[in-house]
Design an enzyme around this catalytic site. Structure first.
Site, short mmCIF file in Angstrom:
data_model
loop_
_atom_site.label_atom_id
_atom_site.label_comp_id
_atom_site.label_asym_id
_atom_site.label_seq_id
_atom_site.Cartn_x
_atom_site.Cartn_y
_atom_site.Cartn_z
N LYS A 1 154.44 8.24 -55.27
CA LYS A 1 153.66 9.35 -55.81
C LYS A 1 152.39 9.58 -55.00
CE LYS A 1 151.01 8.91 -59.45
NZ LYS A 1 150.12 9.21 -60.58
N LYS B 1 149.83 -0.50 -62.43
CA LYS B 1 148.40 -0.68 -62.15
C LYS B 1 147.95 -2.14 -62.28
CE LYS B 1 146.90 3.95 -62.34
NZ LYS B 1 146.08 5.04 -62.79
N LYS C 1 145.49 9.01 -56.07
CA LYS C 1 144.08 8.86 -55.68
C LYS C 1 143.81 7.51 -55.05
CE LYS C 1 142.36 11.29 -59.76
NZ LYS C 1 142.23 10.96 -61.17
#
Ligand code: AQP
Length: 359
Positions: free
Chosen positions: A221, A119, A224
């Protein structure tokens, strides 16, 4: 010998675009677990703000997403009367315990967290401190209720291992004090019986949907934050959108194999078979028994029909519940009040254990 009361805890961030991975990897399993357990399910709004405001969208978006995620829990079948549903920021004890855990966890432990690396990306110096200590807050979310089981997708496995490390270090650092205050629970550690304040929480991970992959790239993956909406099936997608996304899902040109071994090195095919298996509560073997040898031109329409059949009622229920924000807010308020009582009970003990003076 006393033991920890079984208790299930889990959470989802209100960061928008709730998708099939969140549903199959986590929320649907919560519903199954609530049959025989006491459960606490949380909209983790404090985790949502660990990234840049441009990522989580600012205050109006956070409020909207908090209500939408709650509506998704309820639409999927979470029972807020028998169990507890609330938003994290209402229960101050989560951040209070997280501070104690900031002082328990070691820098080296956090430096190994792959989610932070993913992230934060290349510009780590510019990541928030909150993103770095996110796993400590997650450990506090779980341990402030002394939860014994946490159903999550596979991406959270490392954070749960860290939660166990934090619990273990707290139990060891304060073992004398825990015994002196009579706050220990006897647990088995190998052949030894030890007295612990926090349980070593068990992750509940598994099944064919533990890690759903992007529909555009079977090595990534389903997420969102993927800029491509075609990469995921959102829980609020309508029937046409679901069918279109499955039709456009990346695949190879071979027919489906008859054995699971044949899915090796075919990540996109493996992912679609896993989704079919999860939606039918079966396994990949069974799906391949029925579809082995078939082309994607046969399998994709069958998968689309199944996904629409399973997801459309949830989307409709989410819309119905979201039309009454007063109801959603009341659920979160009631859950927050009940959660606060449990969390305060733990924190009173933690303050005594650490040596913080209190009334
Ligand atoms: N692809 C997935 N397959 C299976 N389970 C998944 N989960 C997330 N993605 C998948 C599980 O969903 C729960 C809630 O996740 P979260 O909202 O707390 O955060 P996340 O893991 O950060 O969700 P995303 O979609 O991956 O968001 P971004 O794009 O921000 O990284 C968790 O139990 C998680 O394991």
């Amino acid at each position: 010998m006393s033991t920890f009361e079984p208790l299930v805890f889990s959470g989802v961030q209100p960061t928008g675009n709730l998708h099939l991975g969140n549903y199959l990897g986590a929320i649907r399993r919560w519903v199954a677990l609530q049959e025989n357990n006491n459960c606490i399910y949380c909209v983790v709004d404090q985790h949502a703000i660990t990234q840049a405001v441009s990522v989580w969208g600012g205050p109006s978006e956070l409020l909207r997403n908090t209500r939408e995620v709650t509506a998704a829990f309820l639409a999927a079948g979470v029972d807020p009367k028998k169990h507890i549903v609330f938003n994290q920021s209402r229960v101050r004890q989560h951040s209070e315990l997280a501070w104690v855990f900031n002082c328990i966890a070691r820098m080296g432990w956090l430096n190994r967290m792959t989610q932070f690396k993913d992230k934060a990306g290349k510009d780590r110096e510019n990541a928030s401190v909150g993103l770095y200590v996110y796993p400590n807050l997650m450990a506090a979310d779980i341990l402030v209720y002394r939860a014994t089981h946490v159903p999550v997708g596979e991406d959270q496995k490392q954070h749960l291992e860290l939660t166990r490390d934090i619990a273990q270090k707290f139990n060891t650092d304060f073992s004398d004090r825990i015994s002196e205050l009579g706050l220990g629970v006897e647990t088995q550690s190998g052949h030894e019986t030890i007295s612990s304040f926090f349980p070593l929480t068990e992750p509940v991970i598994g099944g064919p949907a533990a890690r759903l992959m992007s529909l555009r790239d079977g090595t990534k993956k389903m997420s969102k934050s993927d800029p491509s909406d075609l990469s995921r099936i959102n829980l609020i997608d309508d029937a046409d959108t679901i069918s279109k996304k499955i039709r456009k899902a990346k695949t190879d040109s071979d027919p489906l194999p008859s054995e699971v071994d044949g899915l090796k090195d075919r990540p996109e095919a493996d992912n679609l078979v896993g989704i079919y298996a999860a939606l039918t509560d079966s396994d990949k073997e069974t799906v391949l028994h029925n579809f082995g040898g078939q082309q994607f031109s046969v399998f994709k329409p069958a998968l689309a029909e199944l996904a629409v059949e399973k997801l459309s009622p949830i989307a409709a229920e989410m819309r119905r519940i979201s039309a009454d924000p007063g109801f959603v807010d009341a659920v979160l308020k009631d859950g927050g009040e009940r959660a606060s009582i449990l969390a305060e009970k733990t924190m009173r003990n933690v303050r005594d254990i650490v040596g913080f003076l209190q009334d």
